[in-house]
Design a protein around this motif. Structure first.
Motif, PDB file in Angstrom:
ATOM      1  N   TYR A 109      17.875 -25.070  -4.448  1.00 20.71           N
ATOM      2  CA  TYR A 109      18.991 -25.711  -4.502  1.00 20.71           C
ATOM      3  C   TYR A 109      19.500 -26.556  -3.404  1.00 20.71           C
ATOM      4  O   TYR A 109      20.061 -27.437  -3.269  1.00 20.71           O
ATOM      5  CB  TYR A 109      20.405 -24.857  -4.772  1.00 20.71           C
ATOM      6  CG  TYR A 109      20.344 -24.251  -5.890  1.00 20.71           C
ATOM      7  CD1 TYR A 109      19.734 -24.148  -6.991  1.00 20.71           C
ATOM      8  CD2 TYR A 109      21.486 -23.112  -5.843  1.00 20.71           C
ATOM      9  CE1 TYR A 109      19.796 -23.533  -8.202  1.00 20.71           C
ATOM     10  CE2 TYR A 109      21.660 -22.291  -7.134  1.00 20.71           C
ATOM     11  CZ  TYR A 109      20.722 -22.459  -8.240  1.00 20.71           C
ATOM     12  OH  TYR A 109      20.980 -22.016  -9.522  1.00 20.71           O
ATOM     13  N   VAL A 163      22.340 -19.930   1.687  1.00 18.49           N
ATOM     14  CA  VAL A 163      23.567 -19.362   1.952  1.00 18.49           C
ATOM     15  C   VAL A 163      23.638 -18.048   2.479  1.00 18.49           C
ATOM     16  O   VAL A 163      22.368 -17.639   2.665  1.00 18.49           O
ATOM     17  CB  VAL A 163      24.636 -19.143   0.588  1.00 18.49           C
ATOM     18  CG1 VAL A 163      25.005 -20.583   0.295  1.00 18.49           C
ATOM     19  CG2 VAL A 163      23.865 -18.531  -0.639  1.00 18.49           C
ATOM     20  N   CYS A 197      28.233 -17.674  -0.161  1.00 25.50           N
ATOM     21  CA  CYS A 197      28.415 -17.623  -1.429  1.00 25.50           C
ATOM     22  C   CYS A 197      29.820 -17.053  -1.996  1.00 25.50           C
ATOM     23  O   CYS A 197      29.813 -15.713  -1.627  1.00 25.50           O
ATOM     24  CB  CYS A 197      27.272 -17.034  -2.362  1.00 25.50           C
ATOM     25  SG  CYS A 197      27.551 -16.595  -4.105  1.00 25.50           S
ATOM     26  N   PRO A 198      30.820 -17.628  -2.784  1.00 23.32           N
ATOM     27  CA  PRO A 198      32.139 -16.748  -2.891  1.00 23.32           C
ATOM     28  C   PRO A 198      31.667 -15.849  -3.785  1.00 23.32           C
ATOM     29  O   PRO A 198      32.391 -14.833  -3.779  1.00 23.32           O
ATOM     30  CB  PRO A 198      32.716 -18.080  -3.724  1.00 23.32           C
ATOM     31  CG  PRO A 198      31.767 -19.385  -4.028  1.00 23.32           C
ATOM     32  CD  PRO A 198      30.690 -19.063  -3.162  1.00 23.32           C
ATOM     33  N   MET A 199      30.571 -15.562  -4.854  1.00 20.21           N
ATOM     34  CA  MET A 199      30.366 -14.413  -5.579  1.00 20.21           C
ATOM     35  C   MET A 199      30.103 -13.358  -4.661  1.00 20.21           C
ATOM     36  O   MET A 199      30.485 -12.145  -5.158  1.00 20.21           O
ATOM     37  CB  MET A 199      29.392 -14.811  -6.398  1.00 20.21           C
ATOM     38  CG  MET A 199      28.992 -13.587  -7.366  1.00 20.21           C
ATOM     39  SD  MET A 199      27.919 -13.758  -8.800  1.00 20.21           S
ATOM     40  CE  MET A 199      26.919 -14.989  -8.616  1.00 20.21           C
ATOM     41  N   ASN A 231      23.350 -11.605  -4.893  1.00 23.02           N
ATOM     42  CA  ASN A 231      24.462 -12.585  -4.415  1.00 23.02           C
ATOM     43  C   ASN A 231      25.708 -11.495  -4.055  1.00 23.02           C
ATOM     44  O   ASN A 231      26.665 -11.684  -4.631  1.00 23.02           O
ATOM     45  CB  ASN A 231      24.921 -13.458  -5.319  1.00 23.02           C
ATOM     46  CG  ASN A 231      23.807 -14.548  -5.770  1.00 23.02           C
ATOM     47  OD1 ASN A 231      22.649 -14.008  -5.965  1.00 23.02           O
ATOM     48  ND2 ASN A 231      24.400 -15.694  -5.955  1.00 23.02           N
ATOM     49  N   CYS A 258      29.836 -16.709 -10.776  1.00 22.47           N
ATOM     50  CA  CYS A 258      29.465 -17.781 -10.042  1.00 22.47           C
ATOM     51  C   CYS A 258      30.617 -18.980 -10.345  1.00 22.47           C
ATOM     52  O   CYS A 258      30.153 -19.396 -11.544  1.00 22.47           O
ATOM     53  CB  CYS A 258      28.117 -18.461 -10.133  1.00 22.47           C
ATOM     54  SG  CYS A 258      27.884 -20.054  -9.536  1.00 22.47           S
ATOM     55  N   PRO A 259      31.414 -19.550  -9.521  1.00 20.15           N
ATOM     56  CA  PRO A 259      32.411 -20.397 -10.106  1.00 20.15           C
ATOM     57  C   PRO A 259      31.795 -21.709 -10.445  1.00 20.15           C
ATOM     58  O   PRO A 259      32.270 -22.341 -11.219  1.00 20.15           O
ATOM     59  CB  PRO A 259      33.229 -20.355  -8.863  1.00 20.15           C
ATOM     60  CG  PRO A 259      32.658 -19.819  -7.575  1.00 20.15           C
ATOM     61  CD  PRO A 259      31.568 -18.934  -8.332  1.00 20.15           C
ATOM     62  N   VAL A 260      30.459 -21.900  -9.925  1.00 24.53           N
ATOM     63  CA  VAL A 260      30.117 -23.251 -10.154  1.00 24.53           C
ATOM     64  C   VAL A 260      29.518 -23.334 -11.748  1.00 24.53           C
ATOM     65  O   VAL A 260      29.700 -24.142 -12.544  1.00 24.53           O
ATOM     66  CB  VAL A 260      29.030 -23.534  -9.012  1.00 24.53           C
ATOM     67  CG1 VAL A 260      28.090 -24.862  -9.317  1.00 24.53           C
ATOM     68  CG2 VAL A 260      29.458 -23.715  -7.689  1.00 24.53           C
ATOM     69  N   HIS A 261      28.170 -22.145 -11.657  1.00 21.40           N
ATOM     70  CA  HIS A 261      27.715 -22.403 -13.228  1.00 21.40           C
ATOM     71  C   HIS A 261      28.802 -21.742 -14.085  1.00 21.40           C
ATOM     72  O   HIS A 261      28.642 -22.293 -15.391  1.00 21.40           O
ATOM     73  CB  HIS A 261      26.799 -21.064 -12.954  1.00 21.40           C
ATOM     74  CG  HIS A 261      25.514 -21.613 -12.465  1.00 21.40           C
ATOM     75  ND1 HIS A 261      25.391 -21.430 -11.026  1.00 21.40           N
ATOM     76  CD2 HIS A 261      24.331 -22.085 -13.017  1.00 21.40           C
ATOM     77  CE1 HIS A 261      24.105 -21.777 -10.503  1.00 21.40           C
ATOM     78  NE2 HIS A 261      23.451 -22.596 -11.525  1.00 21.40           N
ATOM     79  N   GLU A 307      23.847 -17.435 -15.165  1.00 18.92           N
ATOM     80  CA  GLU A 307      25.259 -17.493 -14.261  1.00 18.92           C
ATOM     81  C   GLU A 307      26.332 -18.099 -15.106  1.00 18.92           C
ATOM     82  O   GLU A 307      27.410 -18.232 -14.992  1.00 18.92           O
ATOM     83  CB  GLU A 307      25.249 -17.998 -13.202  1.00 18.92           C
ATOM     84  CG  GLU A 307      24.347 -16.877 -12.064  1.00 18.92           C
ATOM     85  CD  GLU A 307      24.311 -17.450 -10.631  1.00 18.92           C
ATOM     86  OE1 GLU A 307      24.914 -18.586 -10.360  1.00 18.92           O
ATOM     87  OE2 GLU A 307      23.488 -17.050  -9.914  1.00 18.92           O
ATOM     88  N   CYS A 362      26.826 -26.893  -6.227  1.00 19.84           N
ATOM     89  CA  CYS A 362      27.151 -25.929  -5.388  1.00 19.84           C
ATOM     90  C   CYS A 362      27.656 -26.484  -3.996  1.00 19.84           C
ATOM     91  O   CYS A 362      26.855 -26.891  -3.293  1.00 19.84           O
ATOM     92  CB  CYS A 362      26.386 -24.649  -5.340  1.00 19.84           C
ATOM     93  SG  CYS A 362      26.949 -23.495  -4.111  1.00 19.84           S
ATOM     94  N   MET A 419      25.741 -24.541  -1.171  1.00 17.07           N
ATOM     95  CA  MET A 419      24.310 -24.884  -1.219  1.00 17.07           C
ATOM     96  C   MET A 419      24.089 -26.302  -0.338  1.00 17.07           C
ATOM     97  O   MET A 419      23.389 -26.530   0.359  1.00 17.07           O
ATOM     98  CB  MET A 419      23.659 -25.009  -2.441  1.00 17.07           C
ATOM     99  CG  MET A 419      23.385 -23.299  -2.707  1.00 17.07           C
ATOM    100  SD  MET A 419      22.073 -22.651  -1.729  1.00 17.07           S
ATOM    101  CE  MET A 419      21.787 -21.183  -2.748  1.00 17.07           C
TER     102      MET A 419
END
Ligand code: 13P
Ligand code: SF4
Length: 308
Positions: free
Chosen positions: A26, A61, A86-88, A114, A172-175, A200, A260, A263
């Motif tokens: 990424y 990350v 990574c927030p996750m 993660n 994952c808030p992004v995916h 994700e 992300c 990333m």
């Protein structure tokens, strides 16, 4: 300094200071170009264990650098941008998992890579997106608690119908931001394109894709397919990397939201400054005690044993 000059300086510093640069796929193109090893989370974990250099610099990350430290405890491991987390990985606390384990001692805990080292320390097996299905199938356990990503967990549960897989709310808030209507709109805009997404993403999205798999799975699918158009449902850098590699094919991003921010924090200048700073204390080094490494490493070693 322009990009090429910075890249040349990094290549010189790598040799001088005996640094191996690991970069997740990424990362931006200019970083991937100067890395020694690039790939998805699984490849980076496996390769980190084999590094011969004195120093490892992770472009990715925090949990990735921590995993590299656990696999190469005798090396000095640095994270190119200390703010990249990574927030996750921070979503669940070990105490909560201990409570659930006490209630159901025969349920094995599988954690996504993660996660923090302290969470890994209370889990039985670690997985990455490319190894999760294989590892869960290979496990000598029918009852599993899969944390923290409930979307990857649903994807694994669907592929392993014989296992009783319990999930918690995390991911994952992004995916997970991609909606069913976005994938429908992308398919309508590019009716000839194959849709490749990361697990994700939410199940309503993965169900509408032609292929769901890890970052490297998506890249291999696009590389080996005779199709000419692809909608890429993972971090937007992947569509860019693929477009450079295969100019005769067309790659569209599934959604602008799959960028992300963590990333993307690492810049080429961060990499340059980190290389300069490995000996003077200014680069960000991952510090873990032997005890922290030993307790978290058990589930990483299980990942490599069951996923190899
Ligand atoms: P993989 O590298 O395992 O595909 O994971 C994607 C990701 O989100 C990494 O943070
Ligand atoms: Fe974490 Fe998602 Fe970013 Fe990967 S893409 S680092 S899982 S927030």
């Amino acid at each position: 300094m322009n990009i090429n000059t910075v890249q040349q300086e990094i290549l010189k510093l790598k040799k001088e200071k005996d640094i191996c640069i690991l970069a997740h796929s990424y990362q931006a193109k200019e970083i991937v170009e100067i890395a020694d090893i690039t790939g998805d989370s699984y490849k980076l974990s496996v390769e980190a264990a084999k590094v011969q250099n004195k120093n490892i610099l992770m472009c990715g990350v925090h949990f990735m650098a921590e995993t590299a430290k656990m696999l190469s405890p005798d090396k000095r491991v640095f994270l190119a941008n200390p703010q990249a987390g990574c927030p996750m990985a921070e979503q669940m606390e070990p105490e909560m998992i201990e409570v659930l384990k006490a209630k159901e001692p025969d349920r094995k805990v599988v954690c996504y890579v993660n996660t923090t080292a302290k969470l890994k320390a209370v889990c039985d097996v670690c997985v990455t997106s490319s190894s999760a299905v294989k590892i869960v199938k290979n496990m000598d356990a029918d009852k599993i608690l899969f944390i923290p990503d409930c979307n990857l967990g649903s994807f694994v549960a669907e592929a392993c119908p014989d296992k009783d897989i319990k999930l918690l709310q995390g991911g994952c808030p992004v995916h997970a931001s991609v909606t069913k209507s976005e994938i429908e709109a992308a398919k309508a805009a590019h009716p000839n394109a194959k849709v490749l997404v990361h697990p994700e993403c939410i199940p309503a999205v993965t169900k509408l894709a032609d292929y769901a798999g890890s970052t490297s799975g998506i890249m291999e699918y696009a590389a080996n397919s005779d199709d000419k158009e692809f909608i890429i449902g993972t971090e937007i850098s992947i569509a860019e990397h693929l477009q450079y590699r295969f100019p005769e094919k067309d790659f569209y991003i599934l959604s602008k939201k799959i960028m992300c921010p963590n990333m993307k924090l690492t810049t080429l200048i961060d990499v340059y400054k980190s290389c300069q700073g490995v000996d003077d204390g200014s680069a960000f080094e991952i510090k873990m005690t032997d005890e922290e490494i030993a307790s978290a490493r058990v589930c990483i070693d299980e990942m490599i044993r069951l996923g190899g």
